[in-house]
Design an enzyme around this catalytic site. Structure first.
Site, short mmCIF file in Angstrom:
data_model
loop_
_atom_site.label_atom_id
_atom_site.label_comp_id
_atom_site.label_asym_id
_atom_site.label_seq_id
_atom_site.Cartn_x
_atom_site.Cartn_y
_atom_site.Cartn_z
N LYS A 194 0.89 -1.05 -0.12
CA LYS A 194 -0.19 0.16 0.02
C LYS A 194 0.78 1.21 0.15
CE LYS A 194 -2.04 2.55 3.20
NZ LYS A 194 -1.76 3.99 2.44
N GLU A 223 10.21 1.04 10.40
CA GLU A 223 11.45 1.95 10.28
C GLU A 223 10.61 3.52 10.41
OE1 GLU A 223 14.28 1.87 9.70
OE2 GLU A 223 14.20 -0.46 8.83
N GLY A 276 3.27 3.69 13.63
CA GLY A 276 3.98 2.53 14.02
C GLY A 276 3.50 1.82 15.06
N CYS A 312 13.41 10.97 6.86
CA CYS A 312 13.48 10.64 8.22
C CYS A 312 14.82 10.70 8.92
CB CYS A 312 13.05 8.96 8.47
SG CYS A 312 14.15 8.20 7.04
N GLU A 358 9.70 15.83 15.47
CA GLU A 358 10.26 15.66 14.43
C GLU A 358 9.31 16.63 13.57
OE1 GLU A 358 9.04 12.14 12.22
OE2 GLU A 358 11.26 12.05 11.08
N GLY A 386 7.11 4.77 8.22
CA GLY A 386 6.07 6.13 8.39
C GLY A 386 6.36 6.65 9.67
N SER A 387 5.42 7.07 10.23
CA SER A 387 5.71 8.00 11.53
C SER A 387 5.63 7.06 12.80
CB SER A 387 4.47 8.87 11.78
OG SER A 387 3.32 8.09 11.73
N THR A 388 6.25 7.36 13.94
CA THR A 388 6.33 6.76 15.14
C THR A 388 4.95 6.25 15.47
OG1 THR A 388 8.74 7.23 15.57
CG2 THR A 388 7.24 6.51 17.37
P1 NAD Z 1 2.32 8.18 8.34
O1 NAD Z 1 2.65 7.30 9.33
O2 NAD Z 1 1.24 9.01 8.55
O3 NAD Z 1 1.94 7.37 6.98
C1 NAD Z 1 2.85 6.18 6.53
C2 NAD Z 1 1.91 5.27 5.73
O4 NAD Z 1 1.21 4.67 6.69
C3 NAD Z 1 0.97 5.76 4.51
O5 NAD Z 1 1.00 4.91 3.62
C4 NAD Z 1 -0.40 5.70 5.44
O6 NAD Z 1 -1.38 5.64 4.52
C5 NAD Z 1 -0.19 4.74 6.28
N1 NAD Z 1 -0.73 4.60 7.72
C6 NAD Z 1 -1.49 5.77 8.26
N2 NAD Z 1 -2.21 5.33 9.18
C7 NAD Z 1 -2.17 4.09 9.24
C8 NAD Z 1 -2.90 3.02 10.28
N3 NAD Z 1 -3.67 3.31 11.28
N4 NAD Z 1 -2.74 1.90 10.09
C9 NAD Z 1 -1.98 1.37 8.81
N5 NAD Z 1 -1.25 2.30 7.91
C10 NAD Z 1 -1.59 3.54 7.97
O7 NAD Z 1 3.60 8.96 7.87
P2 NAD Z 1 4.04 9.76 6.67
O8 NAD Z 1 3.50 11.29 7.10
O9 NAD Z 1 3.45 9.40 5.40
O10 NAD Z 1 5.56 9.76 6.48
C11 NAD Z 1 6.38 10.57 7.38
C12 NAD Z 1 6.85 9.63 8.41
O11 NAD Z 1 7.54 8.63 8.02
C13 NAD Z 1 7.87 10.64 9.28
O12 NAD Z 1 7.62 10.26 10.71
C14 NAD Z 1 9.17 9.84 8.80
O13 NAD Z 1 10.19 10.18 9.82
C15 NAD Z 1 8.93 8.37 8.75
N6 NAD Z 1 9.87 7.89 7.65
C16 NAD Z 1 10.68 6.98 8.19
C17 NAD Z 1 11.66 6.36 7.35
C18 NAD Z 1 12.55 5.28 7.82
O14 NAD Z 1 13.09 4.71 7.20
N7 NAD Z 1 12.57 5.18 9.17
C19 NAD Z 1 11.66 6.85 5.77
C20 NAD Z 1 10.70 7.75 5.32
C21 NAD Z 1 9.94 8.28 6.41
#
Ligand code: NAD
Length: 502
Positions: free
Chosen positions: A200, A275, A258, A309, A406, A253-255
């Protein structure tokens, strides 16, 4: 200042044709509309205009994709495919992505806002390299023979070995900041290990994942091995993380999300790789070569408009060099050309969405209100796009929100330090632990400091350097597990021990 509009007429006809397609999910080798029939808009962040629509999927669509992935996993066509043939498929996909790199780069730029030049030079070559690196793995994923000494059996009675088997159906959820690169980081090792995938992409940036699915079909992956389901996180994403038919979920994605993924995974105790976020320090020692450190620190935070990130968002400079370094970084910030991704001169594109722009601007306002001073930026250019000028804060305190949280935008907080113990403590004073950089010519000092920084990657005289061969991941609340390198493939396997009584 008003920023120029993105001019779609400069893109390739194939890019425009793809934008004009009615996009559907890719499930079991077929293009399928969402069961609900709903779609969601894809927005060009440089203009705020809708450029395409994709399926707005929910649990019903995820179910279909998981069923397809399960069937494909259990079929001989994939399970028993010779490792060399699996390698060839991954190479073929990499070759097709390379042959279509210009279209993929334009789609990435229009969808995410990043400059087409950066997408062409960084995102896509790194994604292709990852596929090629992992393509080498299937024939080398060897187990080992074991030497048991079971006390109650006579000598020489046992033969045992361990084997790496694919974990099964993998749910991969990726964010919007490096859409193609991060999907490659997930699907390449999973496919190399023999898993099947339900991917996704982020709702903001679904286009390149759909294009890669089209190329995967062309490469000849069996139906159901790679499935792409577009949609929102709270619907499609949550359906993946809670699905009992998924054996492993791999999330970037975000913590905050996560944690939700982890809770959802407890149902069938699926394996999880996370991650997550970061607030990475860049530490400039007194002896650093400032001709390298100043542009390096600027690019550490401003690359990809700070939406990285591992962005070096906290700059610590020894007090003897602080003014020179911070002025140098602020000069770079002031001189950067802000513009749409399709303009070849653009150095800072728009943030990915209106929400992200508002979020970053709220952090800048909070920095101002809490008493920090702005040396550069601090505002947005006029226009409909989601731009934020590169911003440098000084006179910050460790308790300020802009220092602790962040921001995920082009915003740097800089502070001076007196001695090494103080800066190591400050660098580690964060719940995150993803990346860090040290800028110095003193090799011995660097080796003493690096292991004391609680971060998954420590760069020296560089920042944000990633490669398919280098394990990548976080300490503390920056995540679980590692991507890239051999560790990444192992993360998509289960170890099976075979014990034979001779
Ligand atoms: P996000 O966590 O909002 O979304 C990431 C993904 O998760 C998207 O596909 C989103 O649709 C999905 N998602 C959202 N809510 C969900 C839920 N309840 N259940 C399952 N999936 C869900 O993050 P973002 O705003 O898209 O990205 C930014 C964040 O990602 C920042 O915190 C950044 O640090 C982190 N990031 C980390 C890395 C790494 O490798 N550590 C790399 C890139 C980005």
């Amino acid at each position: 200042m008003t920023v120029a509009m993105n001019d779609l007429s400069v893109t390739r006809p194939a890019t425009r044709e793809f934008l004009g397609t009615e996009h559907r999910n890719f499930i079991d080798g077929q293009w399928c509309a969402a069961v609900s029939g709903r779609t969601l808009a894809v927005i060009d962040p440089a203009t705020g205009q809708t450029i395409s629509r994709v399926a707005d999927s929910d649990a019903d669509d995820v179910n279909l994709a998981v069923q397809a992935a399960r069937r494909a996993f259990e079929q001989a066509a994939w399970q028993r495919m010779k490792p060399a043939l699996r390698e060839r498929l991954l190479h073929r996909l990499a070759d097709l992505m390379e042959a279509n790199i210009d279209i993929l780069a334009e789609l990435e730029s229009i969808d995410n806002g990043k400059s087409v030049a950066v997408a062409t030079a960084v995102d896509l070559p790194c994604a292709i390299d990852c596929l090629r690196f992992m393509a080498g793995m299937p024939s080398k994923l060897n187990g080992s023979t074991l030497k048991p000494s079971v006390p109650f059996l006579p000598d020489g009675e046992l033969f045992a070995y361990a084997n790496y088997l694919p974990v099964g159906v993998v749910g991969a959820i990726v964010p919007w900041n490096f859409p193609t690169l991060l999907l490659a980081w997930k699907i390449a090792p999973a496919l190399a290990a023999g898993c099947t995938v339900v991917l996704k992409p982020a709702e903001e940036t679904p286009l390149t994942a759909l294009y890669v699915a089209k190329l995967a079909a062309e490469a000849g992956f069996p139906a159901g091995v790679i499935n792409v389901v577009t949609g929102y996180g709270h619907t499609a994403g949550a359906a993946i993380s809670g699905h009992p038919g998924i054996d492993k979920v791999t999330f970037t994605g975000s913590t905050e999300v996560g944690r939700l993924i982890l809770q959802a995974a407890t149902g069938n105790l699926k394996k999880v790789t996370l991650e997550l976020g970061g607030k990475s320090p860049a530490i400039v020692l007194p002896d650093a070569d400032l001709d390298i450190a100043i542009p390096g620190a600027a690019s550490g935070i401003f690359f990809n408009h700070g939406q990285v990130c591992t962005a070096g968002s906290r700059l610590f400079v020894h007090k003897s060099r602080f003014d020179q370094v911070v002025e140098g970084v602020a000069d770079i910030a002031r001189s950067m050309k802000v513009g749409p991704g399709l303009d070849p001169g653009t150095e800072i594109g728009p943030l990915v969405s209106k929400i992200q722009q508002q979020r970053v601007c709220a952090y800048i306002a909070s920095g101002r209100e809490s008493g920090a001073d702005i040396l550069a930026g601090g505002d947005s250019p006029a226009g409909d796009g989601f731009f934020v000028n590169p911003t440098v804060f000084v006179n910050t305190r460790p308790d300020m929100k802009i220092v602790r949280e962040e921001i995920f935008g082009p915003v740097l907080v800089a502070s001076p330090y007196d001695d090494l113990e103080e800066v190591i403590a400050q660098a580690n004073d964060t719940p995150y632990g993803l990346g860090a950089s040290i800028w110095s010519r003193d090799v011995s000092m660097v080796h003493k400091i690096a292991p004391r920084i609680r971060a998954g990657t420590v760069w020296v005289n560089c920042h944000n350097v990633i490669d398919a061969a280098l394990p990548f991941g976080g300490f503390k609340e920056s995540g679980w597990g590692r991507e890239n390198g051999m560790e990444a493939v192992r993360a998509y396997t289960e170890t099976q021990t075979i014990v034979i009584s001779l």
